[in-house]
Motif scaffolding. Structure first.
Motif, PDB file in Angstrom:
ATOM      1  N   HIS A  57      45.821 -22.383  11.265  1.00  0.00           N
ATOM      2  CA  HIS A  57      46.153 -23.267  12.536  1.00  0.00           C
ATOM      3  C   HIS A  57      46.142 -24.526  12.168  1.00  0.00           C
ATOM      4  CE1 HIS A  57      46.934 -19.590  14.813  1.00  0.00           C
ATOM      5  NE2 HIS A  57      45.792 -19.140  14.473  1.00  0.00           N
ATOM      6  N   LEU A  58      44.967 -25.195  12.405  1.00  0.00           N
ATOM      7  CA  LEU A  58      44.937 -26.736  12.261  1.00  0.00           C
ATOM      8  C   LEU A  58      45.431 -27.726  13.108  1.00  0.00           C
ATOM      9  CD1 LEU A  58      44.850 -26.636   8.128  1.00  0.00           C
ATOM     10  CD2 LEU A  58      42.755 -26.633   9.590  1.00  0.00           C
ATOM     11  N   LEU A  59      46.120 -27.282  13.936  1.00  0.00           N
ATOM     12  CA  LEU A  59      46.930 -28.130  14.914  1.00  0.00           C
ATOM     13  C   LEU A  59      46.240 -29.347  15.348  1.00  0.00           C
ATOM     14  CD1 LEU A  59      48.958 -25.642  17.083  1.00  0.00           C
ATOM     15  CD2 LEU A  59      49.736 -26.955  15.286  1.00  0.00           C
ATOM     16  N   PHE A  60      44.952 -29.285  15.445  1.00  0.00           N
ATOM     17  CA  PHE A  60      43.997 -30.410  15.918  1.00  0.00           C
ATOM     18  C   PHE A  60      42.989 -30.762  14.786  1.00  0.00           C
ATOM     19  CE2 PHE A  60      46.050 -28.769  19.568  1.00  0.00           C
ATOM     20  CZ  PHE A  60      46.535 -29.836  20.174  1.00  0.00           C
ATOM     21  N   ALA A  61      43.043 -30.537  13.740  1.00  0.00           N
ATOM     22  CA  ALA A  61      42.306 -30.833  12.757  1.00  0.00           C
ATOM     23  C   ALA A  61      42.159 -32.413  12.500  1.00  0.00           C
ATOM     24  CB  ALA A  61      42.549 -29.924  11.089  1.00  0.00           C
ATOM     25  N   SER A  62      41.015 -32.651  12.188  1.00  0.00           N
ATOM     26  CA  SER A  62      40.764 -34.154  11.989  1.00  0.00           C
ATOM     27  C   SER A  62      41.282 -34.701  10.848  1.00  0.00           C
ATOM     28  CB  SER A  62      39.281 -34.715  12.395  1.00  0.00           C
ATOM     29  OG  SER A  62      38.552 -34.303  11.327  1.00  0.00           O
ATOM     30  N   GLU A  63      41.393 -36.046  10.557  1.00  0.00           N
ATOM     31  CA  GLU A  63      41.795 -36.556   9.307  1.00  0.00           C
ATOM     32  C   GLU A  63      40.553 -36.339   7.993  1.00  0.00           C
ATOM     33  OE1 GLU A  63      44.035 -40.155   9.887  1.00  0.00           O
ATOM     34  OE2 GLU A  63      43.391 -40.933   8.078  1.00  0.00           O
ATOM     35  N   ALA A  64      39.471 -36.644   8.943  1.00  0.00           N
ATOM     36  CA  ALA A  64      38.235 -36.177   7.722  1.00  0.00           C
ATOM     37  C   ALA A  64      37.928 -34.816   7.379  1.00  0.00           C
ATOM     38  CB  ALA A  64      36.772 -36.779   8.732  1.00  0.00           C
ATOM     39  N   GLY A  65      38.358 -33.827   8.447  1.00  0.00           N
ATOM     40  CA  GLY A  65      38.561 -32.471   8.138  1.00  0.00           C
ATOM     41  C   GLY A  65      39.573 -32.260   6.971  1.00  0.00           C
ATOM     42  N   ALA A  66      40.709 -32.886   7.302  1.00  0.00           N
ATOM     43  CA  ALA A  66      41.783 -32.562   6.021  1.00  0.00           C
ATOM     44  C   ALA A  66      41.366 -33.005   4.741  1.00  0.00           C
ATOM     45  CB  ALA A  66      43.144 -33.331   6.594  1.00  0.00           C
ATOM     46  N   GLN A  67      40.610 -34.483   4.969  1.00  0.00           N
ATOM     47  CA  GLN A  67      40.336 -34.713   3.479  1.00  0.00           C
ATOM     48  C   GLN A  67      39.046 -33.957   2.870  1.00  0.00           C
ATOM     49  OE1 GLN A  67      38.455 -38.723   4.057  1.00  0.00           O
ATOM     50  NE2 GLN A  67      40.412 -39.645   4.598  1.00  0.00           N
ATOM     51  N   ALA A  68      38.408 -33.591   3.494  1.00  0.00           N
ATOM     52  CA  ALA A  68      37.353 -32.589   3.043  1.00  0.00           C
ATOM     53  C   ALA A  68      37.938 -31.311   2.538  1.00  0.00           C
ATOM     54  CB  ALA A  68      36.271 -32.190   4.050  1.00  0.00           C
ATOM     55  N   MET A  69      39.020 -30.745   3.268  1.00  0.00           N
ATOM     56  CA  MET A  69      39.644 -29.616   2.762  1.00  0.00           C
ATOM     57  C   MET A  69      40.537 -29.839   1.381  1.00  0.00           C
ATOM     58  SD  MET A  69      41.476 -27.943   6.110  1.00  0.00           S
ATOM     59  CE  MET A  69      42.538 -26.872   5.176  1.00  0.00           C
ATOM     60  N   ALA A  70      41.031 -31.236   1.350  1.00  0.00           N
ATOM     61  CA  ALA A  70      41.752 -31.310   0.109  1.00  0.00           C
ATOM     62  C   ALA A  70      40.616 -31.322  -1.118  1.00  0.00           C
ATOM     63  CB  ALA A  70      42.328 -32.537   0.337  1.00  0.00           C
ATOM     64  N   ARG A  71      39.342 -31.671  -0.753  1.00  0.00           N
ATOM     65  CA  ARG A  71      38.493 -31.975  -1.932  1.00  0.00           C
ATOM     66  C   ARG A  71      37.973 -30.441  -2.055  1.00  0.00           C
ATOM     67  NH1 ARG A  71      36.604 -36.561   0.717  1.00  0.00           N
ATOM     68  NH2 ARG A  71      35.226 -35.290   1.921  1.00  0.00           N
ATOM     69  N   SER A  72      37.771 -29.870  -1.354  1.00  0.00           N
ATOM     70  CA  SER A  72      37.347 -28.360  -1.475  1.00  0.00           C
ATOM     71  C   SER A  72      38.222 -27.245  -2.192  1.00  0.00           C
ATOM     72  CB  SER A  72      36.410 -27.723  -0.391  1.00  0.00           C
ATOM     73  OG  SER A  72      37.563 -27.463   0.988  1.00  0.00           O
ATOM     74  N   GLY A  73      39.719 -27.658  -1.868  1.00  0.00           N
ATOM     75  CA  GLY A  73      40.644 -26.779  -2.540  1.00  0.00           C
ATOM     76  C   GLY A  73      40.903 -25.856  -1.220  1.00  0.00           C
ATOM     77  N   THR A  74      40.488 -26.119   0.038  1.00  0.00           N
ATOM     78  CA  THR A  74      40.731 -24.948   1.196  1.00  0.00           C
ATOM     79  C   THR A  74      42.175 -25.102   1.491  1.00  0.00           C
ATOM     80  OG1 THR A  74      38.510 -25.057   1.683  1.00  0.00           O
ATOM     81  CG2 THR A  74      40.066 -24.310   3.230  1.00  0.00           C
ATOM     82  N   ILE A  75      42.597 -23.975   1.507  1.00  0.00           N
ATOM     83  CA  ILE A  75      44.256 -23.876   1.818  1.00  0.00           C
ATOM     84  C   ILE A  75      44.326 -24.136   3.358  1.00  0.00           C
ATOM     85  CG2 ILE A  75      46.633 -22.788   1.695  1.00  0.00           C
ATOM     86  CD1 ILE A  75      45.680 -23.313  -1.101  1.00  0.00           C
ATOM     87  N   GLY A  76      45.297 -25.081   3.800  1.00  0.00           N
ATOM     88  CA  GLY A  76      45.776 -24.901   5.218  1.00  0.00           C
ATOM     89  C   GLY A  76      46.830 -24.089   5.334  1.00  0.00           C
ATOM     90  N   VAL A  77      46.503 -22.918   6.387  1.00  0.00           N
ATOM     91  CA  VAL A  77      47.713 -22.024   6.624  1.00  0.00           C
ATOM     92  C   VAL A  77      48.200 -22.541   7.900  1.00  0.00           C
ATOM     93  CG1 VAL A  77      48.246 -19.623   7.155  1.00  0.00           C
ATOM     94  CG2 VAL A  77      46.585 -20.078   5.272  1.00  0.00           C
ATOM     95  N   LEU A  78      49.643 -22.792   7.945  1.00  0.00           N
ATOM     96  CA  LEU A  78      50.282 -22.992   9.077  1.00  0.00           C
ATOM     97  C   LEU A  78      51.029 -22.001   9.720  1.00  0.00           C
ATOM     98  CD1 LEU A  78      51.834 -26.697   8.147  1.00  0.00           C
ATOM     99  CD2 LEU A  78      49.816 -26.316   9.380  1.00  0.00           C
ATOM    100  N   LEU A  79      51.189 -21.782  10.872  1.00  0.00           N
ATOM    101  CA  LEU A  79      51.593 -20.587  11.493  1.00  0.00           C
ATOM    102  C   LEU A  79      52.661 -21.089  12.486  1.00  0.00           C
ATOM    103  CD1 LEU A  79      48.190 -19.069  11.808  1.00  0.00           C
ATOM    104  CD2 LEU A  79      49.927 -18.336  10.172  1.00  0.00           C
ATOM    105  N   PRO A  80      53.859 -21.560  12.107  1.00  0.00           N
ATOM    106  CA  PRO A  80      54.984 -22.062  12.838  1.00  0.00           C
ATOM    107  C   PRO A  80      55.527 -20.809  14.042  1.00  0.00           C
ATOM    108  CG  PRO A  80      55.611 -21.584  10.834  1.00  0.00           C
ATOM    109  CD  PRO A  80      54.298 -21.263  10.572  1.00  0.00           C
ATOM    110  N   ILE A  81      55.426 -19.644  13.875  1.00  0.00           N
ATOM    111  CA  ILE A  81      56.001 -18.775  14.669  1.00  0.00           C
ATOM    112  C   ILE A  81      54.944 -18.751  15.851  1.00  0.00           C
ATOM    113  CG2 ILE A  81      56.482 -16.374  15.223  1.00  0.00           C
ATOM    114  CD1 ILE A  81      57.002 -16.022  12.177  1.00  0.00           C
ATOM    115  N   THR A  82      53.726 -19.250  15.865  1.00  0.00           N
ATOM    116  CA  THR A  82      52.765 -19.056  16.949  1.00  0.00           C
ATOM    117  C   THR A  82      52.824 -20.457  17.691  1.00  0.00           C
ATOM    118  OG1 THR A  82      51.222 -18.043  15.333  1.00  0.00           O
ATOM    119  CG2 THR A  82      50.265 -18.989  17.429  1.00  0.00           C
ATOM    120  N   VAL A  83      53.021 -21.347  16.823  1.00  0.00           N
ATOM    121  CA  VAL A  83      53.474 -22.611  17.696  1.00  0.00           C
ATOM    122  C   VAL A  83      54.589 -22.755  18.380  1.00  0.00           C
ATOM    123  CG1 VAL A  83      54.070 -25.169  17.214  1.00  0.00           C
ATOM    124  CG2 VAL A  83      52.366 -24.020  15.448  1.00  0.00           C
ATOM    125  N   LEU A  84      55.532 -21.950  17.954  1.00  0.00           N
ATOM    126  CA  LEU A  84      56.865 -21.741  18.727  1.00  0.00           C
ATOM    127  C   LEU A  84      56.659 -21.164  20.192  1.00  0.00           C
ATOM    128  CD1 LEU A  84      59.907 -22.302  18.453  1.00  0.00           C
ATOM    129  CD2 LEU A  84      60.012 -19.975  17.676  1.00  0.00           C
TER     130      LEU A  84
END
Ligand SMILES: [Zn+2]
Length: 445
Positions: A284-311
């Motif tokens: 989801h991650l619609l409101f994830a923070s920039e620091a959270g995103a940086q940390a995810m990039a470092r840990s290799g955690t995949i961000g799963v976006l769900l555009p149908i839900t967003v719709l």
């Protein structure tokens, strides 16, 4: 990819004359995600499989010399088509009982979320409908959805429990997900999501329910080996970051991979926690923070976006400009993004990963290259199958989807139909217009 080896490569299934074969090699090279070379495109390509594995991918001009098809090999003439890895849907809520069309009508009639809840709608209505359905009914409904997914090019599907919310009901859903995987052509990856919502019995006492998840559910799911991953809905109103840390830390100690529903409706530190725990994905991650995103990039955690839900949420809970800015931020921080349908009877009544790919551009501004990676390489990593599926390099599982379009860009561009001609799973044609092919048959588009 290999050139023309001296000894022809034996194969039992060959795809010839495709306008593009998107090999999508595993990560490496440090290329920008938006670089089309990330897709490993062979223009005018051929692909060969044997014994359920990819054995060769290369230019059509070399195929005659390079390949030695067995006498009863299936040959697919893919002129005018493209070949991509079987698509991976890394986030669904299969199996569940019933859809909620009436609730959708209520919403459009102006009913608020709380009014719908008061009328017996929302997630708890699916919990009740799931409890009321027989195993046979849930399996039949699940197979129907998997049929639709497979026909749309999806060969690997993650499936979450979470419409049980008590021990036996959660175990039942995971057993049914396992049964779907054993009896359907699609590959099913089961995830335990007992902490999907706080059940009515524990209203105002989420900690009490967390104890049940920790002390009863997780050990039982482990004992019966019913799931590969543990997920949690980390969001105000569901479970806090602290509760999520407790559940996922225990899950990890028991040997489960961990995933999270994180920062969907508000910024609560979910992305940071996912990175801290080395989650395979945060979704989801619609409101994830920039620091959270940086940390995810470092840990290799995949961000799963769900555009149908967003719709489904657009206009009420989130606005389109926000989604686009958020996706730009996640990409700028280097988070690897995957796409899923989120198939569920509330916010995402859809089995179509093609729709998710098409909406990813419109809603998140994701370029077609990144949308393709999001439904293949990165989605595979989000279900712990990186390098095995979501790629057509020799040695990978022989899962492929053949689309009746000239370029991968068309899949992101076209909206709302099914562009798939054939689907192959583990080296077997599992979706074919006119029924399964006979041994040695030549299939023509
Ligand atoms: Zn979900």
């Amino acid at each position: 990819m290999t050139g023309g080896p001296a000894t022809p490569v034996a194969c039992d299934l060959v795809i010839r004359g495709a306008s593009q074969v998107c090999v999508i090699p595993p990560d490496g090279g440090g290329l920008l995600a938006a670089d089309p070379s990330q897709l490993g495109i062979v223009g005018g390509g051929a692909l060969a499989m044997r014994g359920g594995r990819v054995v060769w991918a290369g230019p059509e001009s070399l195929a005659d010399r390079a390949l030695g098809p067995e006498p009863d090999a299936t040959v697919i003439d893919a002129s005018g088509c493209i070949v991509v890895p079987g698509l991976v849907d890394p986030h669904t809520h299969l199996p569940f009982g019933g859809w909620r069309a009436h609730e959708y009508s209520m919403r459009l009639g102006g009913a608020s979320y709380l009014e719908i809840l008061a009328a017996g709608g929302g997630i708890l209505s699916t919990v009740a409908a799931t409890a009321a359905a027989t195993d046979q009914e849930l399996l039949a409904a699940g197979r129907g959805i998997l049929d639709e997914m497979l026909a749309g090019g999806t060969t690997t599907v993650e499936a979450k429990s979470g419409y049980g919310l008590e021990l036996e009901a959660e175990l039942r859903l995971l057993r049914l997900a396992g049964e779907l995987g054993r009896t359907h052509a699609a590959r099913v990856v089961p995830t335990f999501l007992g902490a999907h919502a706080v059940p009515p019995l524990y209203r105002g006492n989420a900690d009490g329910y967390v104890e049940v998840v920790l002390e009863e559910m997780l050990p039982a799911v482990k004992r019966f080996a019913l799931a590969e991953f543990c997920d949690i809905f980390c969001e105000p109103g569901a479970f806090t970051v602290e509760q999520s840390r407790r559940v996922l830390t225990r899950a990890r100690a028991l040997g489960f991979g961990v995933k999270m529903h994180a920062d969907e409706m508000s910024q609560s530190g979910g992305a940071e926690l996912a990175a801290e725990l080395g989650a395979v994905s945060a979704d989801h991650l619609l409101f994830a923070s920039e620091a959270g995103a940086q940390a995810m990039a470092r840990s290799g955690t995949i961000g799963v976006l769900l555009p149908i839900t967003v719709l489904s949420l657009l206009g009420d809970e989130v606005d389109a400009g926000h989604c686009r800015r958020q996706a730009r931020m996640l990409r700028a921080q280097g988070v690897k993004l995957a796409l899923g349908t989120d198939c569920n009877p509330g916010t995402a009544p859809s089995a179509s990963i093609q729709l998710a790919i098409a909406l990813a551009g419109r809603i998140f501004g994701l370029p077609p290259v990144e949308a393709m990676l999001g439904a293949t390489r990165h989605a595979a990593q989000a279900v712990g199958l990186g390098g095995q599926v979501g790629t057509l390099v020799p040695g990978a599982r022989a899962d492929a989807a053949i689309f009746g379009v000239p370029s991968y860009e068309d899949i992101a561009y076209r909206l709302g139909g099914n562009l798939v001609r054939w689907v192959i799973k583990d080296g077997r044609v599992v979706h074919c217009p006119g029924g399964p092919p006979a041994a040695g048959e030549r299939l023509v588009s």
